[in-house]
Write an enzyme that holds these catalytic residues in place. Structure first.
Site, PDB file in Angstrom:
ATOM      1  N   HIS A 260       3.835 -15.309 -12.959  1.00 15.10           N
ATOM      2  CA  HIS A 260       3.156 -14.325 -13.956  1.00 15.10           C
ATOM      3  C   HIS A 260       3.888 -13.769 -15.177  1.00 15.10           C
ATOM      4  O   HIS A 260       3.196 -14.141 -16.135  1.00 15.10           O
ATOM      5  CB  HIS A 260       2.634 -13.047 -12.942  1.00 15.10           C
ATOM      6  N   GLU A 261       4.837 -13.312 -15.232  1.00 12.69           N
ATOM      7  CA  GLU A 261       5.428 -12.974 -16.331  1.00 12.69           C
ATOM      8  C   GLU A 261       5.973 -14.021 -17.169  1.00 12.69           C
ATOM      9  O   GLU A 261       6.174 -14.191 -18.066  1.00 12.69           O
ATOM     10  CB  GLU A 261       6.875 -12.075 -15.708  1.00 12.69           C
ATOM     11  N   HIS A 264       3.121 -14.723 -19.247  1.00 15.33           N
ATOM     12  CA  HIS A 264       3.054 -13.938 -20.397  1.00 15.33           C
ATOM     13  C   HIS A 264       3.967 -14.333 -21.586  1.00 15.33           C
ATOM     14  O   HIS A 264       3.915 -14.401 -22.728  1.00 15.33           O
ATOM     15  CB  HIS A 264       3.437 -12.530 -20.043  1.00 15.33           C
ATOM     16  N   GLU A 290      -2.988 -10.909 -20.483  1.00 17.10           N
ATOM     17  CA  GLU A 290      -3.311 -11.115 -18.990  1.00 17.10           C
ATOM     18  C   GLU A 290      -3.812 -12.665 -18.639  1.00 17.10           C
ATOM     19  O   GLU A 290      -3.463 -13.202 -17.566  1.00 17.10           O
ATOM     20  CB  GLU A 290      -4.128  -9.922 -18.684  1.00 17.10           C
TER      21      GLU A 290
HETATM   22 CO    CO Z   1       0.504  -8.866 -16.582  1.00 18.98          CO
END
Ligand code: CO
Length: 496
Positions: A260-261, A264, A290
């Site tokens: 997830h990170e 980003h 996101e």
């Molecule tokens: Co996020």
């Protein structure tokens, strides 16, 4: 130097100060010794003051207004000026009284929230939260709005998004997801117990680094560290960092927060360095941000293709823990759906019901229809209604998220919007790259990243989110892409 060059120089100066603040904040969360906090707070507040002065400087505003009516600029230059002027006008709406009051209320609310959470006692936080809500209600009037006061708050995070649009999206969510999750709850349970065996810290760390490298995250322009809560931050496209958290009793947390990170961070590494310090060198909105993290975490990182590629490696690191777990078992466990209390641990379906609950509460708080003192009972009631679970305590209920203690209202919906953008973008990426899933299976993520870079990352703020979505996918944000993705994946997984 001409006016435009003057503008670029000033805008970069503002960014330099803001990025320096980000470096200090990163340090605070990762490396700073305990006793550093007092002067760190002072250093950050000094920089915030300098940044505010530079951002609201009258000469800068005059320059922006002159440039805004200059017809000789290129389209990109016009766009930079337009967005900088918009930010300038917004900053000018706040007087210093408001800024000081806000920062005092937030630092107080944060302390009270922590205390309330530790003591499982909402009433400790109640008064501070009420003051923050009143401040945001005032802020809606300061900022202005067309239809609904909450629009003004949404716009801070997702420019152009309206309360009516969010309500429409959530009515689709309710109509589809609530009965769908209900069906899943009645179907066979998936066994994910192996995630909760013992997984050594160091080996988990190494595997996380391997996953980031395979995503094409550039370690020459970034690094990973540990922090209490995983996050990503950036100081320039050439220095974009991630953090993770490792729990030896839960393998899944590290894996998907890492991906997830990483998603980003790939977005931040993908904006063009030549646009540094200008709107075209910034990412669009929290929702689009996101979408990038969720696309990698869920659409890619919870797919069978992804684990067909990566599971052997994981199993070789943890042969005992995973000895009787096949890749298919692993894939199923990665997608197990279970209504739960805590938003951040939720699966990719029930997650949106957690967000829906927060949206409904925030909207009614801003409308003045409900009062802060009733939040615990309203919260518990909604968790029963939407997720069919009983909330045992305020710590695990209404006090679980940090957002309200930071005064962040209007933020939560961007999480859900992001997932729906992700589904729509990923669908389009597959349409334009028929081999995409095979690439992922082969561990080749270059094609996907190249597509994301060209279609999304490199544009910076060239387009508003809804315009970008239409350009990339040919239509506005539409829930049906997420619905389709969910039906295809979960009907199979749960045989429903
Ligand atoms: Co996020």
């Amino acid at each position: 130097m001409n006016d435009y060059d003057d503008y670029v120089k000033h805008s970069r100066k503002i960014t330099d100060v803001k990025m320096s603040m980000s470096v200090l904040s990163w340090d605070q969360e990762t490396k700073m010794p305990k006793n550093g906090s007092k002067f760190r707070a002072q250093q950050l507040s000094t920089l915030a003051e300098i940044s505010h002065e530079l951002s609201t400087n009258k000469k800068y505003g005059d320059l922006l207004n002159i440039l805004n009516s200059n017809e000789n600029l290129t389209n990109d230059q016009k766009r930079n000026v337009y967005l900088s002027l918009k930010a300038f006008n917004k900053a000018a709406k706040y007087n210093s009284e408001f800024i000081i009051e806000e920062s005092k209320l937030i630092s107080n609310a944060f302390q009270k929230w922590r205390l309330a959470k530790d003591n499982n006692n909402f009433s400790i936080f109640e008064d501070s939260l009420k003051k923050l809500v009143d401040l945001r209600i005032k802020e809606c009037e300061i900022l202005g709005y067309d239809e609904h006061p909450y629009d003004a708050l949404l716009n801070q995070y997702e420019p152009g998004l309206t309360t009516a649009q969010v309500e429409n999206i959530f009515s689709d969510v309710k109509e589809f997801l609530v009965p769908f999750i209900n069906k899943i709850s009645k179907s066979n349970k998936i066994d994910d117990s192996f995630f909760y065996k013992k997984y050594s810290h160091d080996k988990q760390w190494d595997f996380g680094i391997e996953l980031l490298k395979k995503m094409e995250y550039d370690f020459n322009s970034g690094r990973q560290d540990l922090s209490a809560h995983p996050f990503s931050t950036h100081f320039s496209p050439d220095d974009t960092r991630v953090t993770t958290r490792i729990d030896e009793d839960n393998l899944s947390e590290m894996i998907w927060s890492c991906i997830h990170e990483g998603g980003h961070a790939l977005y931040e590494q993908g904006v063009l360095p030549e646009n540094y310090g200008l709107p075209l060198g910034e990412t669009i909105s929290l929702g689009i941000h996101e979408s990038q993290s969720r696309l990698w975490e869920n659409n890619v990182g919870r797919s069978i293709e992804y684990w067909n590629c990566n599971y052997d490696s994981l199993k070789s690191i943890f042969p005992n823990q995973l000895s009787d777990v096949s890749v298919n078992d692993f894939y199923k466990a990665a997608n197990s759906v279970k209504p739960s209390l805590i938003r951040t641990n939720a699966d990719e379906l029930t997650y949106h019901l957690h967000v829906l609950i927060r949206f409904e509460i925030e909207k009614e708080l801003i409308e003045g229809k409900i009062s802060v003192k009733d939040l615990p009972s309203i919260w518990n009631h909604k968790y029963k209604e939407y997720l069919n679970i009983t909330v045992p305590s305020d710590s695990l209920g209404v006090l679980q998220d940090i957002h309200w203690s930071h005064g962040s209202f209007g933020y939560f919906p961007t999480y859900t919007i992001g997932s729906f953008y992700a589904a729509q973008f990923f669908n389009q990426a597959k349409v334009e790259n028929p081999n995409l899933l095979n690439n992922i299976k082969d561990g080749n993520n270059k094609n996907l990243l190249k597509w994301l870079r060209e279609k999304i990352h490199e544009n910076g703020k060239r387009y508003d989110a809804h315009v970008l979505c239409e350009q990339v996918t040919g239509e506005k944000l539409d829930f049906r892409f997420f619905r389709q993705y969910v039906i295809e994946k979960y009907s199979n997984l749960y045989s429903i």
